[in-house]
Motif scaffolding. Structure first.
Motif, PDB file in Angstrom:
ATOM      1  N   ARG A  17    -126.498  16.011  13.213  1.00 42.78           N
ATOM      2  CA  ARG A  17    -127.895  16.402  14.499  1.00 42.78           C
ATOM      3  C   ARG A  17    -127.071  16.799  15.736  1.00 42.78           C
ATOM      4  NH1 ARG A  17    -128.411  11.926  11.246  1.00 42.78           N
ATOM      5  NH2 ARG A  17    -130.894  11.451  10.235  1.00 42.78           N
ATOM      6  N   LEU A  18    -126.011  17.604  16.040  1.00 41.05           N
ATOM      7  CA  LEU A  18    -125.459  18.349  16.841  1.00 41.05           C
ATOM      8  C   LEU A  18    -125.149  19.873  16.359  1.00 41.05           C
ATOM      9  CD1 LEU A  18    -123.016  15.327  18.219  1.00 41.05           C
ATOM     10  CD2 LEU A  18    -125.421  15.226  19.128  1.00 41.05           C
ATOM     11  N   SER A  19    -124.581  20.418  17.283  1.00 45.09           N
ATOM     12  CA  SER A  19    -124.186  21.705  16.994  1.00 45.09           C
ATOM     13  C   SER A  19    -123.204  21.474  17.063  1.00 45.09           C
ATOM     14  CB  SER A  19    -124.563  22.406  19.022  1.00 45.09           C
ATOM     15  OG  SER A  19    -123.667  22.230  20.119  1.00 45.09           O
ATOM     16  N   LEU A  20    -122.282  22.227  16.282  1.00 47.64           N
ATOM     17  CA  LEU A  20    -120.746  22.309  16.528  1.00 47.64           C
ATOM     18  C   LEU A  20    -120.205  22.206  17.808  1.00 47.64           C
ATOM     19  CD1 LEU A  20    -118.871  22.121  14.165  1.00 47.64           C
ATOM     20  CD2 LEU A  20    -118.136  24.752  13.997  1.00 47.64           C
ATOM     21  N   ALA A  21    -120.141  23.347  18.350  1.00 50.21           N
ATOM     22  CA  ALA A  21    -119.709  22.566  19.948  1.00 50.21           C
ATOM     23  C   ALA A  21    -120.140  21.301  20.286  1.00 50.21           C
ATOM     24  CB  ALA A  21    -120.357  24.073  21.468  1.00 50.21           C
ATOM     25  N   GLU A  22    -120.784  20.957  20.316  1.00 54.74           N
ATOM     26  CA  GLU A  22    -121.297  19.891  20.535  1.00 54.74           C
ATOM     27  C   GLU A  22    -120.485  18.720  19.911  1.00 54.74           C
ATOM     28  OE1 GLU A  22    -123.094  17.348  23.118  1.00 54.74           O
ATOM     29  OE2 GLU A  22    -123.431  19.228  23.388  1.00 54.74           O
ATOM     30  N   SER A  23    -120.631  18.519  19.293  1.00 53.79           N
ATOM     31  CA  SER A  23    -120.160  17.667  17.877  1.00 53.79           C
ATOM     32  C   SER A  23    -118.538  17.719  18.820  1.00 53.79           C
ATOM     33  CB  SER A  23    -120.293  18.478  16.273  1.00 53.79           C
ATOM     34  OG  SER A  23    -118.925  17.765  15.624  1.00 53.79           O
ATOM     35  N   VAL A  24    -117.342  18.938  18.337  1.00 53.45           N
ATOM     36  CA  VAL A  24    -116.230  18.506  19.183  1.00 53.45           C
ATOM     37  C   VAL A  24    -116.026  18.179  20.761  1.00 53.45           C
ATOM     38  CG1 VAL A  24    -114.234  20.436  20.077  1.00 53.45           C
ATOM     39  CG2 VAL A  24    -115.870  21.162  17.477  1.00 53.45           C
ATOM     40  N   ALA A  25    -116.671  18.733  21.190  1.00 54.98           N
ATOM     41  CA  ALA A  25    -117.351  18.351  23.278  1.00 54.98           C
ATOM     42  C   ALA A  25    -117.695  16.749  22.919  1.00 54.98           C
ATOM     43  CB  ALA A  25    -118.517  18.688  23.404  1.00 54.98           C
ATOM     44  N   LYS A  26    -117.498  15.748  21.793  1.00 56.66           N
ATOM     45  CA  LYS A  26    -118.246  14.097  21.737  1.00 56.66           C
ATOM     46  C   LYS A  26    -117.088  14.009  20.964  1.00 56.66           C
ATOM     47  CE  LYS A  26    -123.340  13.385  22.645  1.00 56.66           C
ATOM     48  NZ  LYS A  26    -123.258  12.709  23.844  1.00 56.66           N
ATOM     49  N   ARG A  27    -116.608  14.857  19.378  1.00 50.42           N
ATOM     50  CA  ARG A  27    -115.356  13.917  19.653  1.00 50.42           C
ATOM     51  C   ARG A  27    -114.412  13.977  20.648  1.00 50.42           C
ATOM     52  NH1 ARG A  27    -114.790  13.811  13.999  1.00 50.42           N
ATOM     53  NH2 ARG A  27    -113.024  14.084  13.969  1.00 50.42           N
ATOM     54  N   ILE A  28    -114.283  15.057  21.939  1.00 54.90           N
ATOM     55  CA  ILE A  28    -112.814  15.090  22.199  1.00 54.90           C
ATOM     56  C   ILE A  28    -113.180  14.212  23.192  1.00 54.90           C
ATOM     57  CG2 ILE A  28    -111.677  16.517  24.750  1.00 54.90           C
ATOM     58  CD1 ILE A  28    -112.570  18.607  22.906  1.00 54.90           C
ATOM     59  N   GLU A  29    -114.257  14.073  23.934  1.00 57.75           N
ATOM     60  CA  GLU A  29    -115.192  12.754  24.982  1.00 57.75           C
ATOM     61  C   GLU A  29    -114.208  11.212  24.228  1.00 57.75           C
ATOM     62  OE1 GLU A  29    -118.529  14.018  27.288  1.00 57.75           O
ATOM     63  OE2 GLU A  29    -118.940  13.833  25.193  1.00 57.75           O
ATOM     64  N   ALA A  30    -114.594  10.872  22.791  1.00 53.78           N
ATOM     65  CA  ALA A  30    -114.194  10.089  22.420  1.00 53.78           C
ATOM     66  C   ALA A  30    -113.501   9.391  22.454  1.00 53.78           C
ATOM     67  CB  ALA A  30    -114.670   9.904  20.420  1.00 53.78           C
ATOM     68  N   ARG A  31    -112.572  10.485  21.654  1.00 56.44           N
ATOM     69  CA  ARG A  31    -110.935  10.234  22.114  1.00 56.44           C
ATOM     70  C   ARG A  31    -110.324   9.637  23.341  1.00 56.44           C
ATOM     71  NH1 ARG A  31    -106.674  15.325  20.844  1.00 56.44           N
ATOM     72  NH2 ARG A  31    -107.837  14.807  18.766  1.00 56.44           N
ATOM     73  N   ILE A  32    -110.437  10.673  24.364  1.00 58.71           N
ATOM     74  CA  ILE A  32    -110.430  10.766  25.892  1.00 58.71           C
ATOM     75  C   ILE A  32    -110.449   8.828  25.964  1.00 58.71           C
ATOM     76  CG2 ILE A  32    -110.984  10.376  28.681  1.00 58.71           C
ATOM     77  CD1 ILE A  32    -111.514  13.899  27.505  1.00 58.71           C
ATOM     78  N   ALA A  33    -112.034   8.028  25.840  1.00 54.65           N
ATOM     79  CA  ALA A  33    -112.330   6.896  26.157  1.00 54.65           C
ATOM     80  C   ALA A  33    -112.020   5.367  24.761  1.00 54.65           C
ATOM     81  CB  ALA A  33    -113.843   6.730  25.449  1.00 54.65           C
ATOM     82  N   GLU A  34    -111.686   6.101  24.028  1.00 55.83           N
ATOM     83  CA  GLU A  34    -111.247   4.992  22.711  1.00 55.83           C
ATOM     84  C   GLU A  34    -109.180   4.774  23.328  1.00 55.83           C
ATOM     85  OE1 GLU A  34    -111.668   6.560  19.364  1.00 55.83           O
ATOM     86  OE2 GLU A  34    -114.142   6.588  19.591  1.00 55.83           O
ATOM     87  N   ASP A  35    -108.538   5.894  23.273  1.00 50.92           N
ATOM     88  CA  ASP A  35    -107.275   6.176  23.986  1.00 50.92           C
ATOM     89  C   ASP A  35    -107.190   5.875  25.503  1.00 50.92           C
ATOM     90  OD1 ASP A  35    -106.834   6.553  21.242  1.00 50.92           O
ATOM     91  OD2 ASP A  35    -106.717   8.802  21.455  1.00 50.92           O
ATOM     92  N   VAL A  36    -108.237   5.796  25.988  1.00 52.38           N
ATOM     93  CA  VAL A  36    -108.593   5.192  27.209  1.00 52.38           C
ATOM     94  C   VAL A  36    -107.251   6.504  27.936  1.00 52.38           C
ATOM     95  CG1 VAL A  36    -107.825   3.987  29.110  1.00 52.38           C
ATOM     96  CG2 VAL A  36    -108.777   2.460  26.560  1.00 52.38           C
ATOM     97  N   LEU A  37    -107.498   7.329  28.007  1.00 54.29           N
ATOM     98  CA  LEU A  37    -106.234   9.055  28.655  1.00 54.29           C
ATOM     99  C   LEU A  37    -106.568   8.939  29.557  1.00 54.29           C
ATOM    100  CD1 LEU A  37    -107.174  11.452  25.818  1.00 54.29           C
ATOM    101  CD2 LEU A  37    -105.147   9.585  26.226  1.00 54.29           C
ATOM    102  N   PRO A  38    -105.694   8.271  30.412  1.00 54.88           N
ATOM    103  CA  PRO A  38    -105.833   9.076  31.735  1.00 54.88           C
ATOM    104  C   PRO A  38    -106.153   9.874  32.847  1.00 54.88           C
ATOM    105  CG  PRO A  38    -103.562   9.166  31.321  1.00 54.88           C
ATOM    106  CD  PRO A  38    -104.442   9.250  30.284  1.00 54.88           C
ATOM    107  N   THR A  39    -106.728  10.755  33.609  1.00 56.68           N
ATOM    108  CA  THR A  39    -106.892  11.255  34.721  1.00 56.68           C
ATOM    109  C   THR A  39    -105.516  12.581  34.879  1.00 56.68           C
ATOM    110  OG1 THR A  39    -108.462  10.894  36.006  1.00 56.68           O
ATOM    111  CG2 THR A  39    -107.415  12.758  36.991  1.00 56.68           C
ATOM    112  N   GLY A  40    -105.558  13.485  34.126  1.00 55.39           N
ATOM    113  CA  GLY A  40    -104.450  14.670  34.294  1.00 55.39           C
ATOM    114  C   GLY A  40    -104.002  14.826  32.841  1.00 55.39           C
ATOM    115  N   HIS A  41    -104.331  13.575  31.881  1.00 59.49           N
ATOM    116  CA  HIS A  41    -103.718  13.820  30.338  1.00 59.49           C
ATOM    117  C   HIS A  41    -104.237  15.032  29.973  1.00 59.49           C
ATOM    118  CE1 HIS A  41    -101.852  12.159  26.946  1.00 59.49           C
ATOM    119  NE2 HIS A  41    -103.296  12.798  26.171  1.00 59.49           N
TER     120      HIS A  41
END
Length: 241
Positions: free
Chosen positions: A12-36
């Motif tokens: 239900r998302l464009s491919l670019a939005e899909s990639v963006a959502k996956r990157i956002e999920a990685r940042i949230a799930e792995d609790v990646l810090p600022t500057g990672h």
């Protein structure tokens, strides 16, 4: 991961939005810090198996949201950003409020901001902005026939168009207030539209095309008329505004 697999996981998302959502999920799930360091454009493109243009669009979306920053040079790449205080405040308010925030209240606020965003877009748009808006309006029109059953792709294209209009303004308070409202509504309604057919107006594509062309032009009267037509469209609320 293949392009086909990514598209299947988030149809239900464009491919670019899909990639963006996956990157956002990685940042949230792995609790990646600022500057990672998330990677370079090339490494992320290969990881998600997408074209360079698709990855660049995903990075643009994430940069506009304050999620990532891009640093040039040998040691550059894509890094986790520290969102501006206003963005953090907006997200925290929505997190704390939970179910007490109604979609209808968010839609009222979103609709109130859209005329201001359209006028800001006319004032600040570039040729590249106009090209993007016309492309997204075209995707909305194409999605009408593609989504004859549930209209989900049409709504996704609609939200993408309005998000892109919001990104034109240099007013960060306006932009992030609107985008936060839009993302809240989008996330809440996506689950509903999977099971319930969307009541889409047949005038929707034409109204949005005219809104884009008015933003691309220099006639305030034409823009006011386009804004009024859009407001009339959203008054019936499918939500295809």
């Amino acid at each position: 991961m293949s392009t086909d697999k990514a598209a299947t996981e988030l149809p239900r998302l464009s491919l670019a939005e899909s990639v963006a959502k996956r990157i956002e999920a990685r940042i949230a799930e792995d609790v990646l810090p600022t500057g990672h360091h998330l990677g370079t454009r090339d490494s992320l493109r290969r990881e998600f198996d997408v074209a360079a243009a698709t990855l660049n669009e995903a990075v643009r979306l994430l940069t506009a949201r304050g999620t990532v920053s891009v640093r040039p040079g040998v040691k550059g790449g894509i890094f986790v950003a520290s969102p501006p205080p206003l963005v953090r405040l907006g997200r925290k308010m929505l997190e704390l409020s939970g179910d007490s925030v109604s979609v209808s209240d968010c839609l009222v606020m979103r609709d109130a901001l859209e005329p201001l965003l359209a006028r800001e877009a006319m004032r600040h748009r570039t040729d590249a902005d106009v090209a993007d808006l016309r492309r997204l309006a075209g995707e909305m029109a194409a999605a009408v026939t593609d989504d004859s059953r549930d209209g989900v792709g049409y709504l996704a294209a609609n939200w993408a168009l309005h998000r892109r209009i919001a990104e034109i303004t240099p007013n960060w308070i306006l932009r992030h207030t609107y985008v936060s409202l839009l993302e809240f509504v989008e996330n809440r309604l996506r689950g509903v539209t999977r099971d319930e057919p969307a009541a889409l107006s047949p005038d929707g594509p034409a109204v949005h095309r005219e809104l884009v062309e008015a933003i691309a032009g220099d006639d305030p009267g034409r823009l006011d008329a386009a804004i009024a037509a859009h407001a009339a469209l959203t008054a019936g609320r499918g939500d295809d505004g």
